[in-house]
Each structure stands twice: as C-alpha cells, then as structure tokens.
Enzyme design. Structure first.
Site, PDB file in Angstrom:
ATOM      1  N   TRP A 126       0.845  -1.198   0.000  1.00 13.48           N
ATOM      2  CA  TRP A 126       0.000   0.000   0.000  1.00 13.48           C
ATOM      3  C   TRP A 126       0.879   1.246   0.000  1.00 13.48           C
ATOM      4  O   TRP A 126       1.751   1.396   0.855  1.00 13.48           O
ATOM      5  CB  TRP A 126      -0.891  -0.028   1.243  1.00 13.48           C
ATOM      6  N   ALA A 183       0.775   5.023   0.750  1.00 13.86           N
ATOM      7  CA  ALA A 183      -0.093   5.934   1.508  1.00 13.86           C
ATOM      8  C   ALA A 183      -0.357   7.211   0.718  1.00 13.86           C
ATOM      9  O   ALA A 183       0.559   7.929   0.352  1.00 13.86           O
ATOM     10  CB  ALA A 183       0.553   6.265   2.848  1.00 13.86           C
ATOM     11  N   ASP A 184      -1.633   7.481   0.458  1.00  8.80           N
ATOM     12  CA  ASP A 184      -2.012   8.742  -0.185  1.00  8.80           C
ATOM     13  C   ASP A 184      -3.372   9.207   0.317  1.00  8.80           C
ATOM     14  O   ASP A 184      -4.130   9.834  -0.388  1.00  8.80           O
ATOM     15  CB  ASP A 184      -1.994   8.626  -1.710  1.00  8.80           C
ATOM     16  N   GLU A 227      -2.216  -1.437  -3.672  1.00  8.18           N
ATOM     17  CA  GLU A 227      -3.053  -0.243  -3.734  1.00  8.18           C
ATOM     18  C   GLU A 227      -2.239   1.033  -3.912  1.00  8.18           C
ATOM     19  O   GLU A 227      -1.167   1.191  -3.326  1.00  8.18           O
ATOM     20  CB  GLU A 227      -3.874  -0.145  -2.446  1.00  8.18           C
ATOM     21  N   HIS A 228      -2.790   1.924  -4.736  1.00  4.87           N
ATOM     22  CA  HIS A 228      -2.360   3.319  -4.867  1.00  4.87           C
ATOM     23  C   HIS A 228      -0.985   3.484  -5.522  1.00  4.87           C
ATOM     24  O   HIS A 228      -0.293   4.460  -5.250  1.00  4.87           O
ATOM     25  CB  HIS A 228      -2.400   4.038  -3.507  1.00  4.87           C
ATOM     26  N   GLU A 260      -6.556  -1.039  -5.684  1.00  2.00           N
ATOM     27  CA  GLU A 260      -7.181   0.283  -5.791  1.00  2.00           C
ATOM     28  C   GLU A 260      -6.231   1.192  -6.546  1.00  2.00           C
ATOM     29  O   GLU A 260      -5.018   1.105  -6.367  1.00  2.00           O
ATOM     30  CB  GLU A 260      -7.420   0.897  -4.403  1.00  2.00           C
ATOM     31  N   TYR A 286      -5.472   7.917  -5.366  1.00  4.33           N
ATOM     32  CA  TYR A 286      -6.459   8.977  -5.219  1.00  4.33           C
ATOM     33  C   TYR A 286      -6.059  10.264  -5.936  1.00  4.33           C
ATOM     34  O   TYR A 286      -6.901  10.964  -6.472  1.00  4.33           O
ATOM     35  CB  TYR A 286      -6.678   9.298  -3.732  1.00  4.33           C
TER      36      TYR A 286
END
Length: 88
Positions: free
Chosen positions: A22, A24-25, A57-58, A80, A83
């Site tokens: 992951w 982080a955002d 993710e991200h 995912e 963002y």
C-alpha cells in the site's frame, strides 16, 4: 520515502500468504505523499510462485503487479488506483 518496487521475488517455488502493498495517499492533496511515488507494488521474476491473498493499492508510477515468472498463480487479488493521480 520512495520505493520504486515495494517487493521483488527473484526465487523459484515461493509461496506468499496475505501480502498487502500500500502506498499511503490518504492525506490532503498536494502534500508530501504526492511527491513520493511507487513504480510497482510486486515484481515476480521467479517461476512457480504462488500468492494467496495479494492486495496492491495506490501505485501511481507504473503497473501494480509485474509478473515475469512462469507457472505461477494468484488466489484473491484486490487493488485500488491512486487517489491523487489525475490520469485515473
């Protein structure tokens, strides 16, 4: 902190159980996390790699997963998109 590739597997016959990669955002836009990118979450170069539960993710700089090995399998994949990347 920047990680071009979060995890790279270069061995054959590896079993992975529950890997969550992951970037982080989840902060406000235009902050430090926007300056740090990850190009790939997982890169698999080994043959016959089996992953049970892969979550990536991200990742905004490239592919979430790059699978170069032969004869491998993934059971349960979740992802995912980032963002803050305007391309998504």
């Amino acid at each position: 902190v920047r990680a071009d590739t979060m995890v790279e597997i270069n061995s054959d016959d590896v079993i992975v159980d529950n890997m969550w990669l992951w970037h982080a955002d989840h902060d406000d836009c235009m902050s430090k996390s926007d300056e740090c990118t990850s190009v790939h979450g997982l890169v698999v170069n080994g043959n016959r790699v089996t992953v049970y539960g892969l979550f990536v993710e991200h990742i905004s700089g490239g592919d979430l997963v790059v699978w170069n090995g032969e004869g491998g399998a993934t059971y349960m994949f979740q992802s995912e998109l980032p963002y803050h990347n305007v391309n998504f």
